[in-house]
Write a protein that holds these residues in place. Structure first.
Motif, PDB file in Angstrom:
ATOM      1  N   THR A 285       0.834  -1.203   0.000  1.00 34.99           N
ATOM      2  CA  THR A 285       0.000   0.000   0.000  1.00 34.99           C
ATOM      3  C   THR A 285       0.867   1.251   0.000  1.00 34.99           C
ATOM      4  O   THR A 285       1.841   1.330   0.749  1.00 34.99           O
ATOM      5  CB  THR A 285      -0.880   0.051   1.267  1.00 34.99           C
ATOM      6  N   THR A 286       0.507   2.206  -0.848  1.00 35.69           N
ATOM      7  CA  THR A 286       1.131   3.531  -0.833  1.00 35.69           C
ATOM      8  C   THR A 286      -0.006   4.543  -0.861  1.00 35.69           C
ATOM      9  O   THR A 286      -0.817   4.543  -1.785  1.00 35.69           O
ATOM     10  CB  THR A 286       2.008   3.724  -2.089  1.00 35.69           C
ATOM     11  N   THR A 287      -0.080   5.377   0.172  1.00 39.17           N
ATOM     12  CA  THR A 287      -1.178   6.328   0.215  1.00 39.17           C
ATOM     13  C   THR A 287      -0.744   7.591   0.955  1.00 39.17           C
ATOM     14  O   THR A 287       0.456   7.808   1.162  1.00 39.17           O
ATOM     15  CB  THR A 287      -2.445   5.667   0.822  1.00 39.17           C
ATOM     16  N   ASN A 288      -1.699   8.442   1.317  1.00 40.46           N
ATOM     17  CA  ASN A 288      -1.365   9.708   1.963  1.00 40.46           C
ATOM     18  C   ASN A 288      -2.471  10.084   2.943  1.00 40.46           C
ATOM     19  O   ASN A 288      -3.639   9.795   2.714  1.00 40.46           O
ATOM     20  CB  ASN A 288      -1.187  10.810   0.904  1.00 40.46           C
ATOM     21  N   PHE A 289      -2.059  10.728   4.042  1.00 44.09           N
ATOM     22  CA  PHE A 289      -2.986  11.136   5.098  1.00 44.09           C
ATOM     23  C   PHE A 289      -3.821  12.354   4.684  1.00 44.09           C
ATOM     24  O   PHE A 289      -4.823  12.681   5.311  1.00 44.09           O
ATOM     25  CB  PHE A 289      -2.140  11.454   6.343  1.00 44.09           C
ATOM     26  N   ARG A 290      -3.421  13.035   3.612  1.00 47.20           N
ATOM     27  CA  ARG A 290      -3.992  14.355   3.326  1.00 47.20           C
ATOM     28  C   ARG A 290      -5.445  14.321   2.882  1.00 47.20           C
ATOM     29  O   ARG A 290      -6.142  15.327   2.949  1.00 47.20           O
ATOM     30  CB  ARG A 290      -3.151  15.087   2.280  1.00 47.20           C
ATOM     31  N   LEU A 329      -4.894   1.172  -0.608  1.00 46.97           N
ATOM     32  CA  LEU A 329      -5.900   0.763   0.371  1.00 46.97           C
ATOM     33  C   LEU A 329      -5.249   0.367   1.693  1.00 46.97           C
ATOM     34  O   LEU A 329      -4.238  -0.333   1.710  1.00 46.97           O
ATOM     35  CB  LEU A 329      -6.727  -0.386  -0.199  1.00 46.97           C
ATOM     36  N   GLY A 330      -5.842   0.803   2.796  1.00 52.41           N
ATOM     37  CA  GLY A 330      -5.200   0.674   4.106  1.00 52.41           C
ATOM     38  C   GLY A 330      -5.542  -0.562   4.902  1.00 52.41           C
ATOM     39  O   GLY A 330      -5.218  -0.630   6.095  1.00 52.41           O
ATOM     40  N   SER A 331      -6.199  -1.554   4.283  1.00 46.97           N
ATOM     41  CA  SER A 331      -6.504  -2.803   4.998  1.00 46.97           C
ATOM     42  C   SER A 331      -6.537  -3.939   3.983  1.00 46.97           C
ATOM     43  O   SER A 331      -6.785  -3.714   2.788  1.00 46.97           O
ATOM     44  CB  SER A 331      -7.853  -2.697   5.711  1.00 46.97           C
ATOM     45  N   PHE A 332      -6.297  -5.172   4.460  1.00 47.65           N
ATOM     46  CA  PHE A 332      -6.324  -6.319   3.548  1.00 47.65           C
ATOM     47  C   PHE A 332      -7.749  -6.638   3.097  1.00 47.65           C
ATOM     48  O   PHE A 332      -7.948  -7.154   2.008  1.00 47.65           O
ATOM     49  CB  PHE A 332      -5.671  -7.546   4.205  1.00 47.65           C
ATOM     50  N   ILE A 333      -8.724  -6.332   3.941  1.00 45.94           N
ATOM     51  CA  ILE A 333     -10.109  -6.621   3.527  1.00 45.94           C
ATOM     52  C   ILE A 333     -10.467  -5.797   2.296  1.00 45.94           C
ATOM     53  O   ILE A 333     -11.212  -6.262   1.429  1.00 45.94           O
ATOM     54  CB  ILE A 333     -11.098  -6.386   4.702  1.00 45.94           C
ATOM     55  N   GLU A 334      -9.901  -4.590   2.181  1.00 44.51           N
ATOM     56  CA  GLU A 334     -10.126  -3.799   0.966  1.00 44.51           C
ATOM     57  C   GLU A 334      -9.214  -4.261  -0.174  1.00 44.51           C
ATOM     58  O   GLU A 334      -9.664  -4.416  -1.304  1.00 44.51           O
ATOM     59  CB  GLU A 334      -9.850  -2.319   1.248  1.00 44.51           C
TER      60      GLU A 334
END
Ligand code: MN
Length: 386
Positions: A285-290, A329-334
């Motif tokens: 996963t690669t994402t951003n808090f913004r 995506l921040g979880s494996f379920i997603e």
């Protein structure tokens, strides 16, 4: 205080009198940061300014001499980290629009993915402060009650759907008296700084137990926190406006100004087999808090709007942070769409949920031209069998 691969020991700084003009020694010599959080923003800023003066090239010669002694600056690799604070209360929100929408689609296909309240307030629950653990602490696979699909009766046993939640949390400062809510505009006085949070979740336990009162044992077995609290003052260059909120929030949640933070986030997975074959971790996963829909000021205002008290060192986590793009995506379920689409690893192993021996590492950092890069460190945990 983390500086690259070293740690500046503020206990020694205080003991040697270098901070006497800005802070009581005891505040930095306590075993946790709670007393420092309680001291408030003026003290936080004074300490930060003083320490940057000391660290500046050509700064105080007495400090430079003291800093050469063994205990003043320590190699991170030789240190053992601890939870930054003794956390009295821990709250977890559900503030990413993408995450809430994905889970709504998974669990209520065909309907409106968002519950009718979601765009009106930051939804959250009170978690278990006593099982917050620091980076590196092993996570025991929890047992619990779950009902397999098509089964008539539930069973008790080890979770078979163990998941993560990539989150960012904030630690509170002085806090408020019972009956006196913290308005959105006062949030900067009440939020010291941010950490990474992994809200480990047993999806099978959660799915069976959560109605009608919400998460309970499916989440209370472990929550991993990174050890370094990055202050809002340090994050000032990375403050950004959040997404537009529609409908407009009720007046007590109205937050004007830039209240989101540009923090790059990744999730890494490394299985036992990958470690045995000396393969590096796979970034899943690669994402951003913004992009978070509800921001921290709104979360804190909402959490205290009924007069509930926040105390120094309470932890409020954001909720799972998911983006729009695939791979964010921040979880494996997603990521696996409830187990339908397994992740294939370089070893050929497939993952829907976590297996024993799997190591998950959250990382966060801020960077942009003209500003000093800030690292959040890691929130790492390895699953161990019951
Ligand atoms: Mn969560």
């Amino acid at each position: 205080m983390a500086i690259g691969d070293r740690i500046l020991n503020c206990d020694v700084l205080a003991e040697s009198g270098f901070l006497d003009d800005v802070v009581d020694r005891e505040l930095l010599q306590a075993p946790t940061l709670n007393p420092f959080f309680a001291a408030g923003r003026e003290t936080w800023r004074a300490v930060r300014t003083r320490i940057s003066q000391l660290l500046r090239e050509g700064g105080d010669p007495a400090f430079r001499e003291r800093a050469h002694e063994r205990d003043a600056i320590v190699r991170m690799a030789e240190a053992r980290v601890h939870l930054p604070a003794e956390v009295g209360d821990y709250v977890d929100f559900y503030s990413s629009l993408q995450h809430a929408t994905n889970l709504g689609k998974i669990f209520r296909p065909g309907g409106d993915p968002l519950m009718p309240n979601w765009r009106w307030m930051p939804i959250g629950y009170h978690g278990r402060a006593g099982t917050l653990v620091v980076d590196g602490t092993p996570v025991h696979r929890p047992s619990g009650q779950r009902r397999p699909p098509n089964a008539d009766a539930p069973k008790f046993g080890p979770s078979t759907r163990l998941d993560i939640e990539l989150e960012v949390g904030f630690f509170t400062g002085p806090g408020n008296a019972i009956g006196t809510p913290i308005p959105v505009a006062d949030a900067p006085e009440h939020i010291y700084g941010l950490v990474l949070v992994n809200d480990w979740s047993a999806r099978d336990v959660q799915a069976w137990e959560y109605q009608p009162l919400g998460p309970f044992l499916g989440k209370s077995f472990a929550t991993t926190v990174s050890p370094w609290v990055v202050s809002l003052d340090a994050l000032e260059p990375f403050r950004v406006a959040g997404p537009a909120q529609e409908p407009a929030p009720l007046p007590y949640l109205n937050a004007s100004g830039a209240w989101n933070y540009d923090v790059h986030l990744t999730v890494e997975l490394r299985t036992r087999q990958m470690r045995e074959k000396h393969l590096g971790a796979e970034v899943v996963t690669t994402t951003n808090f913004r992009e978070m829909y509800w921001n921290m000021a709104q979360q804190l205002a909402h959490a205290t709007a009924n007069g509930a008290a926040a105390r120094p060192g309470d932890l409020f986590a954001s909720g799972t942070i998911s983006g729009d793009a695939p791979g964010s995506l921040g979880s494996f379920i997603e990521m696996t769409w409830n187990g339908r689409d397994p992740i294939v690893l370089p070893t050929g192993e497939r993952r829907t949920f976590l297996e024993d021996g799997d190591e998950v590492t959250l990382r966060g950092w801020c960077e942009r031209p003209g500003a000093r890069r800030i690292g959040f460190g890691t929130a790492r945990g390895t699953i161990v069998a019951q």
